[in-house]
Motif scaffolding. Structure first.
Motif, mmCIF file in Angstrom:
data_model
loop_
_atom_site.group_PDB
_atom_site.id
_atom_site.type_symbol
_atom_site.label_atom_id
_atom_site.label_comp_id
_atom_site.label_asym_id
_atom_site.label_seq_id
_atom_site.Cartn_x
_atom_site.Cartn_y
_atom_site.Cartn_z
ATOM 1 N N GLU A 239 0.904 -1.122 -0.215
ATOM 2 C CA GLU A 239 -0.117 -0.554 -0.108
ATOM 3 C C GLU A 239 1.301 1.192 -0.332
ATOM 4 O OE1 GLU A 239 -2.246 -2.392 2.153
ATOM 5 O OE2 GLU A 239 -1.355 -2.232 3.337
ATOM 6 N N LEU A 240 0.450 2.645 -0.836
ATOM 7 C CA LEU A 240 1.598 3.128 -0.605
ATOM 8 C C LEU A 240 0.571 4.220 -0.380
ATOM 9 C CD1 LEU A 240 2.704 2.563 -4.044
ATOM 10 C CD2 LEU A 240 3.716 1.460 -2.101
ATOM 11 N N PHE A 241 0.888 5.665 -0.007
ATOM 12 C CA PHE A 241 1.215 7.114 0.345
ATOM 13 C C PHE A 241 1.079 8.366 -0.965
ATOM 14 C CE2 PHE A 241 1.498 6.132 5.067
ATOM 15 C CZ PHE A 241 0.093 6.184 5.693
ATOM 16 N N PHE A 242 0.536 9.046 -1.153
ATOM 17 C CA PHE A 242 1.090 9.919 -2.384
ATOM 18 C C PHE A 242 0.717 11.000 -2.296
ATOM 19 C CE2 PHE A 242 0.003 12.710 -6.185
ATOM 20 C CZ PHE A 242 1.411 12.046 -7.171
ATOM 21 N N ALA A 243 2.245 11.934 -2.594
ATOM 22 C CA ALA A 243 1.176 13.453 -1.727
ATOM 23 C C ALA A 243 2.551 14.770 -3.566
ATOM 24 C CB ALA A 243 2.153 13.862 -0.692
ATOM 25 N N ILE A 244 2.448 15.627 -3.333
ATOM 26 C CA ILE A 244 2.821 16.547 -3.402
ATOM 27 C C ILE A 244 3.012 17.851 -3.032
ATOM 28 C CG2 ILE A 244 2.702 18.432 -5.597
ATOM 29 C CD1 ILE A 244 0.561 16.829 -6.887
ATOM 30 N N ALA A 245 4.262 17.829 -2.949
ATOM 31 C CA ALA A 245 5.093 18.907 -1.953
ATOM 32 C C ALA A 245 4.052 20.458 -2.116
ATOM 33 C CB ALA A 245 6.103 19.502 -2.018
ATOM 34 N N LYS A 246 3.042 21.092 -1.179
ATOM 35 C CA LYS A 246 2.749 22.425 -0.633
ATOM 36 C C LYS A 246 1.351 22.300 -1.901
ATOM 37 C CE LYS A 246 7.137 24.636 0.589
ATOM 38 N NZ LYS A 246 8.403 26.061 0.374
ATOM 39 N N HIS A 247 1.361 21.470 -2.087
ATOM 40 C CA HIS A 247 -0.036 20.942 -2.820
ATOM 41 C C HIS A 247 -1.393 20.367 -2.386
ATOM 42 C CE1 HIS A 247 2.692 22.397 -6.247
ATOM 43 N NE2 HIS A 247 1.878 23.096 -6.598
ATOM 44 N N ALA A 248 -2.386 21.322 -1.817
ATOM 45 C CA ALA A 248 -3.456 20.379 -2.237
ATOM 46 C C ALA A 248 -4.412 19.760 -3.660
ATOM 47 C CB ALA A 248 -4.629 21.411 -0.918
ATOM 48 N N LEU A 249 -4.645 18.760 -2.065
ATOM 49 C CA LEU A 249 -5.617 17.090 -3.787
ATOM 50 C C LEU A 249 -6.693 16.901 -3.002
ATOM 51 C CD1 LEU A 249 -3.193 14.273 -3.776
ATOM 52 C CD2 LEU A 249 -2.551 16.006 -5.308
ATOM 53 N N ILE A 250 -7.564 17.603 -3.871
ATOM 54 C CA ILE A 250 -9.263 17.285 -3.349
ATOM 55 C C ILE A 250 -10.015 15.676 -4.398
ATOM 56 C CG2 ILE A 250 -11.712 18.037 -4.274
ATOM 57 C CD1 ILE A 250 -10.046 20.929 -5.242
ATOM 58 N N VAL A 251 -10.163 15.022 -3.123
ATOM 59 C CA VAL A 251 -10.321 13.751 -3.660
ATOM 60 C C VAL A 251 -11.717 13.790 -4.714
ATOM 61 C CG1 VAL A 251 -10.945 10.704 -3.147
ATOM 62 C CG2 VAL A 251 -8.480 12.536 -1.847
ATOM 63 N N VAL A 252 -11.843 13.336 -5.817
ATOM 64 C CA VAL A 252 -13.570 13.300 -6.102
ATOM 65 C C VAL A 252 -13.737 11.600 -7.140
ATOM 66 C CG1 VAL A 252 -12.762 15.795 -7.071
ATOM 67 C CG2 VAL A 252 -12.313 13.487 -8.484
ATOM 68 N N GLU A 253 -12.875 10.768 -7.114
ATOM 69 C CA GLU A 253 -13.248 9.944 -7.209
ATOM 70 C C GLU A 253 -12.889 8.690 -6.530
ATOM 71 O OE1 GLU A 253 -12.441 7.418 -11.236
ATOM 72 O OE2 GLU A 253 -13.297 9.261 -11.472
ATOM 73 N N VAL A 254 -13.219 7.146 -6.411
ATOM 74 C CA VAL A 254 -11.725 6.373 -6.081
ATOM 75 C C VAL A 254 -12.359 4.668 -6.664
ATOM 76 C CG1 VAL A 254 -11.589 7.189 -3.632
ATOM 77 C CG2 VAL A 254 -13.783 5.749 -4.120
ATOM 78 N N ASP A 255 -11.848 4.350 -7.427
ATOM 79 C CA ASP A 255 -11.821 2.963 -8.218
ATOM 80 C C ASP A 255 -12.972 2.526 -9.408
ATOM 81 O OD1 ASP A 255 -9.922 1.622 -6.132
ATOM 82 O OD2 ASP A 255 -11.930 0.839 -5.326
ATOM 83 N N ALA A 256 -13.231 4.004 -10.471
ATOM 84 C CA ALA A 256 -14.049 4.233 -10.747
ATOM 85 C C ALA A 256 -15.583 5.180 -10.511
ATOM 86 C CB ALA A 256 -14.065 3.286 -12.064
ATOM 87 N N VAL A 257 -15.484 5.418 -9.560
ATOM 88 C CA VAL A 257 -17.155 5.994 -8.372
ATOM 89 C C VAL A 257 -16.916 7.003 -8.065
ATOM 90 C CG1 VAL A 257 -18.655 5.494 -6.484
ATOM 91 C CG2 VAL A 257 -17.170 3.434 -8.443
#
Length: 581
Positions: A239-257
């Motif tokens: 399992e993995l963590f993913f991030a971009i330095a100093k940028h916020a991420l907005i989750v809009v979909e998981v597993d094509a839903v």
């Protein structure tokens, strides 16, 4: 209401105009398109980390080619096996309504494609849209035989922010050794496998690994624009963590839903899971014009693991770069936003925020009532070493894994074919509860009896059964997060927690309004997860841990959904080119 995901303010809610346009587009779509592809599974020499080795690929690409289709399309993918060993391809997350012959897991829905032979997978993408993946489903071949499967929607996205570009981000693992040899040694001696040598972003390890400055993924962005990342975990055992330095991420979909959008600094994505995120390039870079994107493992095991980190870069256009070399940033800034490897608290918070959109256009069809509840342990096991054998597991024993103390054995024939022919070759008596009740997560990890039973015992369900499966982790050897994938169906994660599942107490806190809908669930380390779905897809379907070492050890089961009373509720006949065993 207890158990509901909390509501998040979001700046691009769906407008009435967009919904009206969406309905017009949907009504105007009347024809069906057939999309055809050709996969050639072949060896290619690839160099990473100062090593050149033959790598199993599709069409010579690593990662493999992107499958890009539209919702409602018919899909035909001819797979030619140009190597000596067997192979199959699985279209991970595609529901395969009545077309189980195209699902792909070896000896579950088909016999493998032999060397020099071909098989055409045919299916229709029905009521699905978003990011999925495809991968080999034979042994550990998916370590390099994988790619993105993108389903473009017929209707506009349920958010109105303009997207500059959509970018697949495939997270993976690299071994300097031949992966099949790692698998074979593990199975021969019963020990744990050698860890991978690097994590990768779109096949590239990045500058923190030897000889890898030029093997670094760089994504160019324009200041002020918003981008969608289609993030796929194709890693074999992490399992993995993913991030971009100093940028916020907005989750809009998981597993094509589609999901209820929320903002986060990082994501946790398990093998087989996908997550679509939006981010806006709204930061001011230094003179390099770069920001780090990083991937590192989420660790819940006590076994040896690859504790490294892979990085790539966002490159802001129109910013002068001081040097032609890939920048190496100090740790303090390079890993900004990235959780620590054992940050279970972050992984838990992230998972709890996920919930369905549950809108008029995208309703949540979670079963409110169920016909059957199955409770199964998901467990590691320690098996006594056979006489006159060498074993390299703990205390010179062998590692295995099981569900309800049944370690799954794949037969050397297709279960789906036997089911279609009404054969009784397999036992239809998979236990619907643990054979013995005990303190599942509090058990002594090494002193209790962990010998498992071996076989191919199946669970059988009448068509339309509304089923709940409680996946109960155990403390045998180690409490560990298990990503469990269900073939042929999406499911709803109605509840999860730590410790032992309590049918009286825990069901009161179920979310039966807008739970997350997925095809792969990360069962919490030392805990449980309850999933519900309507068994409305006739055929034979695999359930297994997507940590490949655990599947190899037997952490899997299969279930049969019988045909319904109508022709439209029955499995289609097998294709003429279906491989034989």
């Amino acid at each position: 209401m207890e158990g509901l995901c909390q509501h998040y303010r979001f700046f691009f809610a769906v407008t009435l105009q967009v919904l009206l346009l969406a309905r017009l587009l949907q009504l105007s779509y009347s024809s069906t398109t057939t999309q055809s592809f050709h996969f050639n599974v072949e060896w290619k020499k690839v160099r990473r980390l100062c090593h050149t080795k033959p790598l199993l690929t599709v069409n010579g690409e690593y990662p493999g080619p992107t499958i890009s289709v539209h919702e409602g399309d018919n899909v035909e993918i001819k797979v030619t096996n140009s190597m000596a060993m067997n192979t199959t391809i699985h279209w991970h997350g595609i529901r395969q309504l009545r077309t189980g012959w195209a699902d792909g897991p070896a000896y579950i829905t088909q016999c493998p494609i032999r060397g020099g032979q071909s098989y055409t997978y045919k299916f229709t993408v029905i009521d699905q849209r978003g990011t999925l993946l495809w991968h080999a489903h034979y042994g550990w071949q998916r370590s390099s035989v994988h790619g993105s499967f993108i389903i473009h929607p017929r209707m506009p996205y349920p958010f109105s922010v303009p997207i500059q570009s959509e970018v697949p981000i495939i997270l993976g693992e690299w071994w300097n050794a031949e992966v099949a040899a790692v698998e074979n040694e593990m199975m021969l001696y019963g020990g744990g496998p050698n860890s991978s040598d690097a994590y990768t972003i779109n096949g590239l390890p990045g500058p923190l690994y030897p000889c890898s400055n030029k093997d670094t993924y760089i994504q160019t962005v324009e200041h002020g624009k918003t981008y969608m990342l289609r993030i796929i975990n194709a890693a074999l055992n992490n399992e993995l963590f993913f991030a971009i330095a100093k940028h916020a991420l907005i989750v809009v979909e998981v597993d094509a839903v589609y999901t209820r959008p929320f903002t986060t600094t990082a994501i946790m994505v398990a093998p087989g899971q996908t997550t679509n995120v939006l981010f806006t390039a709204n930061q001011i870079p230094d003179s390099s014009g770069m920001f780090v994107m990083a991937v590192t493992p989420y660790i819940t095991t006590i076994f040896p693991f690859n504790n490294s980190t892979s990085i790539g870069f966002l490159k802001y256009s129109n910013f002068r770069k001081e040097t032609s070399e890939t920048p190496f940033l100090p740790r303090s800034s390079a890993f900004h936003n990235l959780p620590e490897m054992r940050d279970t608290a972050f992984a838990t918070r992230f998972s709890k925020k996920l919930c369905s959109l549950a809108s008029t256009e995208y309703p949540c069809h979670v079963p409110k009532k169920i016909d059957k509840r199955v409770i199964t342990t998901v467990s590691l096991n320690l098996q006594d070493c056979p006489a006159n054998k060498t074993c390299k597991g703990y205390e010179d024993k062998r590692f295995f894994a099981s569900m309800n103390n049944q370690s799954f054995v794949r037969p050397l024939k297709s279960i789906l074919e036997y089911h279609y022919k009404n054969s009784t070759a397999f036992s239809l008596d998979f236990p619907e509860k643990p054979p013995n009740a005990f303190d599942y997560t509090g058990v002594d990890p090494v002193k209790e009896n962990m010998n498992t039973e071996f076989g191919t015992r199946l669970l059988i369900l009448p068509y339309g059964t509304k089923i709940e499966i409680v996946l109960q982790g155990t403390g045998f050897l180690n409490v560990e997060n298990h990503p469990i994938h269900v073939h042929g169906h999406n499911f709803f994660i109605v509840g999860s927690g730590f410790g032992n599942f309590d049918a009286i107490k825990d069901t009161k806190n179920y979310n039966l309004v807008n739970p997350a809908e997925r095809n792969t669930v990360a069962v919490p380390a030392g805990g449980w997860a309850a999933i519900r779905f309507n068994a409305d897809n006739p055929g034979v379907w695999f359930i297994h841990c997507h940590l490949e070492e655990h599947t190899s050890w037997g952490l899997a089961m299969a279930f049969i959904v019988k045909n319904g009373p109508e022709q439209s509720q029955s499995l289609l006949p097998p294709p003429e080119d279906l491989p034989s065993c």
